[in-house]
Design an enzyme around this catalytic site. Structure first.
Site, mmCIF file in Angstrom:
data_model
loop_
_atom_site.group_PDB
_atom_site.id
_atom_site.type_symbol
_atom_site.label_atom_id
_atom_site.label_comp_id
_atom_site.label_asym_id
_atom_site.label_seq_id
_atom_site.Cartn_x
_atom_site.Cartn_y
_atom_site.Cartn_z
ATOM 1 N N GLY A 27 0.813 -1.223 0.000
ATOM 2 C CA GLY A 27 0.000 0.000 0.000
ATOM 3 C C GLY A 27 0.835 1.256 0.000
ATOM 4 O O GLY A 27 0.491 2.242 0.646
ATOM 5 N N ALA A 28 1.930 1.233 -0.757
ATOM 6 C CA ALA A 28 2.839 2.388 -0.726
ATOM 7 C C ALA A 28 2.576 3.379 -1.848
ATOM 8 O O ALA A 28 3.427 4.203 -2.165
ATOM 9 C CB ALA A 28 4.293 1.902 -0.780
ATOM 10 N N ASN A 29 1.373 3.321 -2.435
ATOM 11 C CA ASN A 29 1.063 4.268 -3.509
ATOM 12 C C ASN A 29 0.460 5.559 -2.980
ATOM 13 O O ASN A 29 0.278 6.514 -3.695
ATOM 14 C CB ASN A 29 0.111 3.623 -4.520
ATOM 15 C CG ASN A 29 -1.170 3.139 -3.866
ATOM 16 O OD1 ASN A 29 -1.109 2.443 -2.860
ATOM 17 N ND2 ASN A 29 -2.309 3.499 -4.409
ATOM 18 N N THR A 30 0.160 5.591 -1.648
ATOM 19 C CA THR A 30 -0.468 6.784 -1.084
ATOM 20 C C THR A 30 -0.177 6.863 0.414
ATOM 21 O O THR A 30 0.313 5.904 1.006
ATOM 22 C CB THR A 30 -2.006 6.742 -1.329
ATOM 23 O OG1 THR A 30 -2.596 7.911 -0.777
ATOM 24 C CG2 THR A 30 -2.646 5.535 -0.675
ATOM 25 N N ILE A 32 0.921 7.234 4.285
ATOM 26 C CA ILE A 32 2.178 6.996 4.996
ATOM 27 C C ILE A 32 3.027 5.938 4.295
ATOM 28 O O ILE A 32 4.246 5.957 4.388
ATOM 29 C CB ILE A 32 1.966 6.632 6.486
ATOM 30 C CG1 ILE A 32 1.218 5.319 6.647
ATOM 31 C CG2 ILE A 32 1.252 7.741 7.238
ATOM 32 C CD1 ILE A 32 1.134 4.862 8.088
ATOM 33 N N TYR A 180 -12.621 -2.177 12.275
ATOM 34 C CA TYR A 180 -11.256 -1.650 12.082
ATOM 35 C C TYR A 180 -10.427 -1.895 13.351
ATOM 36 O O TYR A 180 -9.297 -2.383 13.282
ATOM 37 C CB TYR A 180 -11.319 -0.156 11.769
ATOM 38 C CG TYR A 180 -9.952 0.487 11.637
ATOM 39 C CD1 TYR A 180 -9.143 0.214 10.538
ATOM 40 C CD2 TYR A 180 -9.464 1.361 12.616
ATOM 41 C CE1 TYR A 180 -7.887 0.789 10.408
ATOM 42 C CE2 TYR A 180 -8.200 1.941 12.500
ATOM 43 C CZ TYR A 180 -7.417 1.648 11.391
ATOM 44 O OH TYR A 180 -6.170 2.208 11.278
#
Length: 303
Positions: A27-30, A32, A180
């Site tokens: 999930g490093a496209n946006t 943190i 969550y």
């Protein structure tokens, strides 16, 4: 102003280089994840594991241009589909001989009730089970490349979570906020049990030289709340009191590179220092049970 400095929290001061080392960040496209990738790309090779290849490529080309590091690579990974997770791992293992840092960063938050491709409740499926399976598939490569680190991005929200074994997929009752919290508690318990297992029979980290730690990034102004109109609105109003994604990435970076954490494992950090874990997050029996139930759900044997 000092208030803003307080909100920003701790910073990772380590200048550790990662030449010749390989990092995977999910999930490093946006948010943190992207800021974590931006920092680590100044140190070594980074693989951005992203569900959305177009967004991943946009983030990667921005980071390549900024850091001058051409070794920022995008690979497709959809944590809501075990088939995609297995394909990602297979491709990675075929192409890369080493893996030194795995940052399980991707997450979903406040989703309306939905299920993953495999029928898992979305928060549990993506935030916990997806990363559980990914770690399982890559663990041998981490051990071969040791010293290596596994970093799980959890949250302060784990304090509000409980593992509801009687209703893991929220079919009897569902609340998106609590779902969550439950998944973030699962991250803490997974980290605890994984660290225990990696220490082996001797209870010594040096047994495998692979550490596993969890962290709370802080309350960050990011896209994570996109499923909730109210939260999006509140986030905008209170953005001054929220960390920027760059500030939120500091503890992930710290857990990935700080020299003083070389043999620290099974811990939970916030603002680049050890933080308080809820009693439920320290329950070894629940951690062991969650481990075996997770293996069962994923159809794997992980001893």
């Amino acid at each position: 102003p000092s208030c803003r400095r307080y909100v920003a929290g701790g910073r990772c001061k380590s200048t550790a280089r990662l030449e010749g080392k390989v990092v995977i960040i999910t999930g490093a496209n946006t948010g943190i994840g992207k800021e974590t990738a931006r920092d680590l790309a100044q140190r070594g090779k980074v693989i951005i594991a992203s569900r959305d290849i177009a967004k991943g490529e946009a983030a990667a080309s921005e980071i390549r241009a900024e850091t001058g590091n051409q070794q920022v690579i995008v690979k497709k990974l959809d944590l809501a589909d075990t088939k995609s997770i297995r394909e990602f791992a297979e491709n990675f293992l075929a192409e890369e001989k080493e893996l030194h840092i795995l940052i399980n960063n991707a997450g979903v938050m406040l989703c309306p009730y939905s299920k993953t491709a495999d029928g898992f409740e979305m928060h549990l499926g993506v935030n916990h089970l997806g990363h559980f399976l990914l770690t399982f598939l890559l663990l041998e490569r981490l051990k071969q490349s040791a010293p290596a680190r596994i970093v799980n991005v959890s949250s302060l929200a784990h304090h509000g979570g409980r593992i509801r074994f009687h209703d893991l997929h929220g079919e009897k009752s569902y609340n998106c906020g609590l779902a969550y919290c439950h998944s973030k508690l699962a991250n803490v318990l997974f980290t605890r049990e994984l660290a225990r297992r990696l220490q082996g029979k001797t209870g010594n980290t040096m047994c495998t030289k692979v550490t596993a730690n969890a962290l709370h990034p802080g309350s960050v102004y990011s896209e994570l709340v996109r499923h909730s109109f109210v939260m999006t609105w509140l986030w905008k109003i209170f953005c001054f009191f929220l960390k920027t994604p760059c500030e939120g990435a500091q503890t992930s970076i710290y857990c990935a590179v700080a020299e003083e954490l070389d043999s620290v494992t099974g811990q939970y950090f916030s603002d680049c220092q050890p933080a308080y874990v809820s009693p439920r997050g320290r329950d070894d029996e629940t951690a062991k049970k969650l481990w075996s139930v997770s293996c069962e759900l994923l159809g794997i044997q992980w001893d």
